[in-house]
Design a protein around this motif. Sequence first.
Motif, mmCIF file in Angstrom:
data_model
loop_
_atom_site.group_PDB
_atom_site.id
_atom_site.type_symbol
_atom_site.label_atom_id
_atom_site.label_comp_id
_atom_site.label_asym_id
_atom_site.label_seq_id
_atom_site.Cartn_x
_atom_site.Cartn_y
_atom_site.Cartn_z
ATOM 1 N N GLY A 34 43.100 40.248 26.956
ATOM 2 C CA GLY A 34 43.084 39.666 28.038
ATOM 3 C C GLY A 34 44.716 39.041 28.629
ATOM 4 O O GLY A 34 45.074 38.351 27.709
ATOM 5 N N ALA A 35 45.176 39.394 29.711
ATOM 6 C CA ALA A 35 46.307 38.998 30.249
ATOM 7 C C ALA A 35 46.355 37.995 31.321
ATOM 8 O O ALA A 35 47.491 38.119 32.087
ATOM 9 N N GLY A 36 45.522 37.262 31.453
ATOM 10 C CA GLY A 36 45.406 36.281 32.630
ATOM 11 C C GLY A 36 46.115 35.047 31.940
ATOM 12 O O GLY A 36 46.782 34.949 31.257
ATOM 13 N N PRO A 91 51.090 31.358 39.633
ATOM 14 C CA PRO A 91 50.412 31.871 38.627
ATOM 15 C C PRO A 91 50.871 33.320 38.288
ATOM 16 O O PRO A 91 50.941 33.633 37.261
ATOM 17 N N ASP A 92 51.294 33.995 39.332
ATOM 18 C CA ASP A 92 51.669 35.452 39.020
ATOM 19 C C ASP A 92 52.989 35.442 38.293
ATOM 20 O O ASP A 92 52.975 36.321 37.252
ATOM 21 N N TRP A 109 38.098 35.614 40.123
ATOM 22 C CA TRP A 109 36.997 35.175 39.524
ATOM 23 C C TRP A 109 37.146 34.089 38.414
ATOM 24 O O TRP A 109 38.174 33.982 37.832
ATOM 25 N N ARG A 110 36.261 32.840 38.298
ATOM 26 C CA ARG A 110 36.300 32.030 37.363
ATOM 27 C C ARG A 110 34.919 32.306 36.456
ATOM 28 O O ARG A 110 34.120 32.723 36.792
ATOM 29 N N ARG A 132 40.141 25.727 35.687
ATOM 30 C CA ARG A 132 41.275 24.676 35.413
ATOM 31 C C ARG A 132 42.282 25.586 34.291
ATOM 32 O O ARG A 132 42.552 25.167 33.178
ATOM 33 N N GLY A 133 42.182 26.905 34.620
ATOM 34 C CA GLY A 133 43.225 27.663 34.004
ATOM 35 C C GLY A 133 44.442 27.037 33.469
ATOM 36 O O GLY A 133 44.971 27.318 32.482
ATOM 37 N N LEU A 134 45.216 26.629 34.393
ATOM 38 C CA LEU A 134 46.348 25.972 34.135
ATOM 39 C C LEU A 134 46.507 24.809 33.413
ATOM 40 O O LEU A 134 47.325 24.493 32.658
#
Length: 623
Positions: free
Chosen positions: A259-261, A398-399, A560-561, A589-591
């Motif tokens: 995974g690279a998110g 994010p990018d 997607w979450r 809340r990925g960040l």
Amino acid sequence: MSFSYAPLIPAKAEFDADGRLYSPAYGDVYHSPSGALGQAEHVFLRGNGLPGRWRGRRAFTVCETGFGLGLNFLALWKAWRDDPQRSAALHVVSLEGHPFERDDLAALLRRYAPEPLADLGRQLAAAWPVLLPGLHRLEFEGGAVTLTLGFGDAQVLASRLSVGVDAFFLDGFAPERNPRMWELPLLRHLARLAAPGATLATWACTGELRQALRAAGFEARREPGHGGKWHMTVAAAVVPGSAVPCVPDGEARHAVVVGAGLAGSGIAQALAVRGWRVTVIDAGRAQGAPAHTGHVAAALTPVVARDDNARARLSRAGSLRALARWQGLPAGAAPLVCGTVQLERDEGRSAALAGTLETLAFPADWVRQVSRDEASALAGLPLARGGVYFGQGMLLRPDLLIEALLTTEGVTLLPGKAARVERAGAGWSVRDAAGAELARADTIVLANAFGARAVLADSGLLDPLPRVGQMHALAGEVTLVPAQALRGGPRCIVGGEGYLLPDVGSGCVAGSTYVHGAVEARIGAEGQRVTLDKAAGLLGGGFPEFGALEPGSLPGWAGWRAVLPGRLPAVGELPQAPGLWLAIGYASRGLSWAALMGDLIAARLAGEPSPLETDLAQLILPR
């Protein structure tokens, strides 16, 4: 999880008749009249056999009770720097119930730190964290020296530490002034943390203390003291406490991250800066669509709760770690600390909000209540209501962030889609749908959001994880609004029911939608109507150009979450599959979680003190 919240009360700088720094709360001075450096070297370093004991070691870990001005830490750091045979890394964990404010600490170190420690003292003051309860990790010497500060009650914090300690410094105020720092419950918590061969030293020397140390699991004895004190106490752990993890070395320091998110890139960076080789398997790149491409802006804002519950503590820890870990990234990828105005849901909640902030007693420059007029002034736009202002609210791209994290030295990107994992000798092999091996390593981290559920299921590993089995994917989109439609856009992040972000050069992002049962994540008129309506609800009116925007005509981003029950992530090693880790379920809340969870996993693998209290780490274990 329930616990009694106690606000953090900073120390106040006062002085006795002899000009010594004095604590009115405990009626005692902060350091030995004969000099803090001499006491640190005689009592704490020599009393623990330092510097000799760290020579030839990969790492050496010290735990201190009572940080004060940090003079013991500075003396230890200097001794480590001056020793050509020093350990590769020095880790210090120090507990302090009443820390000084940064400006006070800087001024006091200028006054009290002897010249050999002056430069290190300036570095410490510059890195000093905001005074919030919990653990704060500071890094020096390129990460070779770490200081994990625990702000709060020592007994509570010591029970929540995850660390193998080689040497203990007991340096609280005198036992008759602050007895809780010397009592058996705290000493037992410390003994639980002792690594094999652990030692302890303190200037205090009473029969009661030696008796308590023996009852806790130490062999204690008197030694000659320092600076007019006849005796001091030294001790050795009789039985080591918690098992110290076996830390990989050499070729074993290779991890495969699936995974690279945000999750995967955060873990990749955390491992790579510790010298690991990291292979990141990226399904997005295999399909020509890297994660978060076109996601030009997002907000990172902590949350507060009156009882400072687990979600609030995790959120706070995550935002602090993100700023510390990412602030050195290139421009564009680094966080922009612009502040966040978080609006109340309605005007009637003002009294409850004031009560919450009064209970928490957090620093006003970190969070404070603001009226509608003040909120509008901060945003530079008329807003609908007042609320709270988080001074460290962050705007991120994010990018650009993900790209910067994945270009950390030691990280290799591998396009491909993982379908399953299987045992391969002492490690694991990651295979694609055709059965071809993509990569193998002793350590595998599944950080591929909702995709991890299928990988676990097809690998026969999902059944023992019922909460992970309930993970679902939730679609969402954000809309890019022309800045001129918002008079140039807000100066800070504006949040509430939805959010509106400052202009990043291509417009202001408005978000977000939450679509259950979607078959694809896409940009559309319906979603843009929702995001524009949410943004309008935050504003105080008077934006005719904004009101004229046509839903469906604007650019945006959709994604997607991965959401788990309780909306907390699942992060940790699978007990039924040693070497296989999960970092999934970051929801929206990925960040907030990316840097913290990366360091949580990396610290565990590297044998470092954990940056997260054990009660929180247990709460997010995969299950």
